[in-house]
Design a protein around this motif. Sequence first.
Motif, short mmCIF file in Angstrom:
data_model
loop_
_atom_site.label_atom_id
_atom_site.label_comp_id
_atom_site.label_asym_id
_atom_site.label_seq_id
_atom_site.Cartn_x
_atom_site.Cartn_y
_atom_site.Cartn_z
N UNK A 121 0.81 -1.21 0.00
CA UNK A 121 0.00 0.00 0.00
C UNK A 121 0.86 1.27 0.00
N UNK A 122 0.23 2.39 -0.30
CA UNK A 122 0.90 3.68 -0.40
C UNK A 122 1.59 4.05 0.92
N UNK A 123 0.91 3.82 2.03
CA UNK A 123 1.45 4.17 3.36
C UNK A 123 2.77 3.43 3.62
N UNK A 124 2.79 2.13 3.37
CA UNK A 124 4.01 1.34 3.58
C UNK A 124 5.12 1.82 2.66
N UNK A 125 4.78 2.12 1.43
CA UNK A 125 5.75 2.61 0.45
C UNK A 125 6.38 3.93 0.93
N UNK A 126 5.56 4.81 1.48
CA UNK A 126 6.05 6.10 1.96
C UNK A 126 6.96 5.95 3.18
N UNK A 127 6.61 5.08 4.09
CA UNK A 127 7.46 4.86 5.28
C UNK A 127 8.83 4.35 4.85
N UNK A 128 8.84 3.42 3.92
CA UNK A 128 10.12 2.89 3.43
C UNK A 128 10.92 4.00 2.74
#
Length: 199
Positions: A121-128
């Motif tokens: 998901x977008x949220x996980x991608x942003x955290x990484x």
Amino acid sequence: MNRLSRTSLDLQDTNRIHNAWKSRIQEYFIQSPLPWRKINRQKTNEASLLGESLEMLLSQKCGQIAFRDFLKSEFCEENLDFWLACQEFQTFDSPEELTRRAARIYEEFIRAESPRQINVDFYTREIISQSLQQPSPSCFVVAQKKVYSLMANGSFPRFIQSDQYKVLFDAASKQRGLGKHWKTRHRADTSPSLKMSPQ
């Protein structure tokens, strides 16, 4: 002879013929493997355990190879490649090495529009993405768990039903001597002249 006993004899003959052909077919395929069947038989000691869980399957190199071939047939081998890259990533301590490898993993699997983008998901991608400035060995853990869950709940059950798994299991069984025992018993069942020796 009554009708019931004649039917049971016909069934036994049919089963013997079926088993004889099945044995011949298995011997042919094991002696002339297809490309996806190139499994390192030296490392297949855990025949019955390979299908118990994805964790057990991935703990063996031969399991990784067979599962990756299966995922490739489903056009999702990047999931396993990402998971394995994360496993290796977690073994590094050097900040320079972590930074270099984190950038490579991000570019290959995480970045939007990357050639082998995994499904996170977008949220996980942003955290990484934010953690790439100072990556720690755990910066991909959330994405890795999501991908593992995707494989465990989706691909793995289908893999257990696949030809690739059957080949892996047969190779593992042969390595442990189960195949030899089965062949000896099978020959005794199908050939009246051969008697199975007591073991």
